[in-house]
Design a protein around this motif. Sequence first.
Motif, PDB file in Angstrom:
ATOM      1  N   UNK A 125       0.799  -1.219   0.000  1.00 14.66           N
ATOM      2  CA  UNK A 125       0.000   0.000   0.000  1.00 14.66           C
ATOM      3  C   UNK A 125       0.827   1.262   0.000  1.00 14.66           C
ATOM      4  N   UNK A 126       2.083   1.185   0.447  1.00 11.06           N
ATOM      5  CA  UNK A 126       2.938   2.365   0.468  1.00 11.06           C
ATOM      6  C   UNK A 126       3.331   2.812  -0.943  1.00 11.06           C
ATOM      7  N   UNK A 127       3.245   1.917  -1.925  1.00 11.48           N
ATOM      8  CA  UNK A 127       3.629   2.272  -3.281  1.00 11.48           C
ATOM      9  C   UNK A 127       2.770   3.406  -3.825  1.00 11.48           C
ATOM     10  N   UNK A 128       1.462   3.348  -3.603  1.00 11.11           N
ATOM     11  CA  UNK A 128       0.571   4.400  -4.087  1.00 11.11           C
ATOM     12  C   UNK A 128       0.824   5.707  -3.362  1.00 11.11           C
ATOM     13  N   UNK A 129       1.188   5.638  -2.076  1.00 13.18           N
ATOM     14  CA  UNK A 129       1.371   6.849  -1.282  1.00 13.18           C
ATOM     15  C   UNK A 129       2.712   7.528  -1.560  1.00 13.18           C
ATOM     16  N   UNK A 130       3.785   6.758  -1.596  1.00 13.41           N
ATOM     17  CA  UNK A 130       5.128   7.328  -1.686  1.00 13.41           C
ATOM     18  C   UNK A 130       5.775   7.187  -3.064  1.00 13.41           C
ATOM     19  N   UNK A 131       5.226   6.329  -3.907  1.00 19.21           N
ATOM     20  CA  UNK A 131       5.848   6.066  -5.198  1.00 19.21           C
ATOM     21  C   UNK A 131       6.897   4.986  -5.143  1.00 19.21           C
ATOM     22  N   UNK A 132       7.193   4.479  -3.948  1.00 17.78           N
ATOM     23  CA  UNK A 132       8.128   3.363  -3.792  1.00 17.78           C
ATOM     24  C   UNK A 132       7.744   2.574  -2.552  1.00 17.78           C
ATOM     25  N   UNK A 133       8.225   1.336  -2.500  1.00 19.75           N
ATOM     26  CA  UNK A 133       8.031   0.511  -1.320  1.00 19.75           C
ATOM     27  C   UNK A 133       9.168  -0.494  -1.250  1.00 19.75           C
TER      28      UNK A 133
END
Length: 214
Positions: free
Chosen positions: A10-18
Motif C-alpha cells: 500500500x505504500x507504493x501508491x502513497x510514496x511512489x516506492x516501497x
Amino acid sequence: MDSVAPGHPGELAQHGYVVLTDAALGISDEDRHLLRKRYFTTDVLRRYPNDIPHDRLRARDVLRYDWTSTDVTLREHTTIDIIDRGGHAGTRTFHRTPVATDDIITRWVRGILHAIPPQHRQPRGTFGLNFFRTFTDVVTEPHQDGEEYIVVYVIAKSGTGAMTELYDLSGALVLKHELLPGELILFRDDRFRHNATPSSPSTPPPTATPWSAR
C-alpha cells in the motif's frame, strides 16, 4: 538519509516506492538460494562488449503478462533487445535465458504485479528481468530507464557498499537503503532517478563466457 524498514504494498501508491521482503511475495529463503544456483553462475552470466559498468556479468529475459479478472498469465515475449537505454544508443542484443517455466521466478513476478495498486495496473505489458552480478560500480550515475516501474532485488551479497538511492526529479535524495538478500525496492520510474553507491567486493570477479551481440 536513513534506511527504512520493509513496508507493505500500500505504500507504493502513497510514496511512489516501497521496500518489500521475499515473504511478501511468497518466496522462501530456499527459493532464493535455488535462484542463485540456477542463474548466478559463470555458465549463465555473460560479459558483453562495451557493457557499463565494465565488470558487470548479466543474463536477460523478457516476459509478456496479461491480467485476467484475478490473476496474471505469463509467457515469453518475442524479443529481449534493449533500445537506446543506459547510455547506449541503438539496439543491444543479448543471449536469452528463458525463465517462463521457472516456478520460483513466475511466482516472484506475479507477486510484484500484484503489489501494484489495481487502479494503476496495465491490462497487459512486458516484464524485463536482468540478472546482474557486479563487483565495483553497480551503476554509473542516477538515471531513469523509461519504464513504468523498476524493481531492484538482491539475491546475495558479499563485501560492502551498493546502497540503493532514489532521487526526486529536483535532485533531492529521497531514500538511501542497503538492500539485504531477500529484499527489494519497487518504485515508479517517472517519479525518481535511481542509483547505487559503489561496491567493495570481498572476492575478485570470476571469469565468464564472453558473448558478442549478433
